[in-house]
Design a protein around this motif. Sequence first.
Motif, PDB file in Angstrom:
ATOM      1  N   VAL A  64       0.804  -1.223  -0.014  1.00 35.07           N
ATOM      2  CA  VAL A  64       0.026  -0.139  -0.019  1.00 35.07           C
ATOM      3  C   VAL A  64       0.885   1.255  -0.043  1.00 35.07           C
ATOM      4  O   VAL A  64       0.555   2.124  -0.953  1.00 35.07           O
ATOM      5  N   ASN A  65       1.860   1.339   0.789  1.00 33.44           N
ATOM      6  CA  ASN A  65       2.607   2.305   1.026  1.00 33.44           C
ATOM      7  C   ASN A  65       3.667   2.552  -0.387  1.00 33.44           C
ATOM      8  O   ASN A  65       3.803   3.759  -0.712  1.00 33.44           O
ATOM      9  N   ARG A  67       3.123   1.611  -3.336  1.00 28.12           N
ATOM     10  CA  ARG A  67       2.211   2.154  -4.301  1.00 28.12           C
ATOM     11  C   ARG A  67       1.832   3.558  -4.204  1.00 28.12           C
ATOM     12  O   ARG A  67       1.905   4.371  -5.073  1.00 28.12           O
ATOM     13  N   ARG A  68       1.484   4.052  -2.964  1.00 28.19           N
ATOM     14  CA  ARG A  68       1.092   5.496  -2.883  1.00 28.19           C
ATOM     15  C   ARG A  68       2.373   6.395  -3.037  1.00 28.19           C
ATOM     16  O   ARG A  68       2.032   7.248  -3.785  1.00 28.19           O
ATOM     17  N   MET A  71       2.971   6.604  -6.750  1.00 27.68           N
ATOM     18  CA  MET A  71       1.844   7.326  -7.425  1.00 27.68           C
ATOM     19  C   MET A  71       2.175   8.994  -7.121  1.00 27.68           C
ATOM     20  O   MET A  71       2.114   9.719  -7.938  1.00 27.68           O
ATOM     21  N   ILE A  72       2.765   9.061  -5.810  1.00 24.81           N
ATOM     22  CA  ILE A  72       2.932  10.659  -5.707  1.00 24.81           C
ATOM     23  C   ILE A  72       4.080  10.919  -6.147  1.00 24.81           C
ATOM     24  O   ILE A  72       4.079  12.219  -6.906  1.00 24.81           O
TER      25      ILE A  72
END
Length: 177
Positions: A64-65, A67-68, A71-72
């Motif tokens: 999750v982190n 990918r986050r 993406m950022i």
Amino acid sequence: MSILQLIFDLIDMRSFSNLWYWIALAVTWSTASHWVLGVPFDMVQQARRRGGQAAEDMMTLTGVNVRRLVMIGREAGAMVALGAAFVLSSLVVLGFGYGIEFAQAVALLALPLAVVAGLSLRMAARIAPVLARDPSPEEVARLLMRHRLRVQVVGIVAITITALWGMFQNLRISILH
């Protein structure tokens, strides 16, 4: 006495002689080295020791982190970098060019954190393809631990430089007064 004067009397703007600054510095680096890419280090240790559900939790949270962060980095990376560069260069100019101690203190805290942010983005980009091929939890834990070591090295160097600069500032001010 004005309210502004009262606030400045309560909050010593001479940062390097202020205990709260040193507490904030210690908490900042302790937190930065505990939360590796948003994954608490104790979770990484539990995943390595116990496996099973602890390893699944670590892999989920890491995914999750990562990918986050990726993406950022893709969507807002340039704007965040420009904004951070503006703020950091302003702090450096105000602090070291104009001699404003508060700006020096914030710069000595923020500059190494910017390095850690860059290292985190780089590690997230490195871990993303690894997660796509369904790696072992041990492999991901090893990458997270390697990143944690780098963050700790940056923290040690930053704390050392900040302590030396703070001592220099305090000695300089005590000699002048």
